[in-house]
Design a protein around this motif. Sequence first.
Motif, PDB file in Angstrom:
ATOM      1  N   UNK A 149       0.830  -1.170   0.000  1.00 24.22           N
ATOM      2  CA  UNK A 149       0.000   0.000   0.000  1.00 24.22           C
ATOM      3  C   UNK A 149       0.884   1.248   0.000  1.00 24.22           C
ATOM      4  N   UNK A 150       0.606   2.170  -0.848  1.00 26.91           N
ATOM      5  CA  UNK A 150       1.418   3.381  -0.908  1.00 26.91           C
ATOM      6  C   UNK A 150       0.866   4.433   0.045  1.00 26.91           C
ATOM      7  N   UNK A 151       1.778   5.144   0.657  1.00 30.09           N
ATOM      8  CA  UNK A 151       1.374   6.208   1.573  1.00 30.09           C
ATOM      9  C   UNK A 151       1.240   7.509   0.790  1.00 30.09           C
ATOM     10  N   UNK A 152       0.213   8.247   1.111  1.00 27.91           N
ATOM     11  CA  UNK A 152       0.056   9.539   0.469  1.00 27.91           C
ATOM     12  C   UNK A 152       0.856  10.580   1.252  1.00 27.91           C
ATOM     13  N   UNK A 153       1.145  11.649   0.614  1.00 32.62           N
ATOM     14  CA  UNK A 153       1.900  12.718   1.245  1.00 32.62           C
ATOM     15  C   UNK A 153       0.976  13.452   2.219  1.00 32.62           C
ATOM     16  N   UNK A 154       1.301  13.423   3.497  1.00 36.51           N
ATOM     17  CA  UNK A 154       0.432  14.045   4.485  1.00 36.51           C
ATOM     18  C   UNK A 154       1.014  15.300   5.089  1.00 36.51           C
ATOM     19  N   UNK A 155       2.312  15.497   4.976  1.00 37.95           N
ATOM     20  CA  UNK A 155       2.924  16.680   5.565  1.00 37.95           C
ATOM     21  C   UNK A 155       2.618  17.894   4.704  1.00 37.95           C
ATOM     22  N   UNK A 156       2.164  18.941   5.337  1.00 35.87           N
ATOM     23  CA  UNK A 156       1.859  20.188   4.647  1.00 35.87           C
ATOM     24  C   UNK A 156       2.988  21.160   4.931  1.00 35.87           C
TER      25      UNK A 156
END
Length: 71
Positions: free
Chosen positions: A1-8
Amino acid sequence: MSKSKTKIYKSYDSNVLEALFLKYNVSKYYIRQCVNGAVKGLKADDIKKDYIKMEKLNRDTVSNLIKKTLE
């Protein structure tokens, strides 16, 4: 499963950074750290206040120019 970019990431107004760089004669990295709150002190507080003030004035100027061009 790929992680989405969560850091803003916070982006800073380059024109305001340049103005503060010329005014205080400190690095732009130091200015960003002051605005972020990572640096404490009187000079850091002054830089943060000036950044907030200049950013608001810059935003108001741009919105006024947009309004004038749309008329």
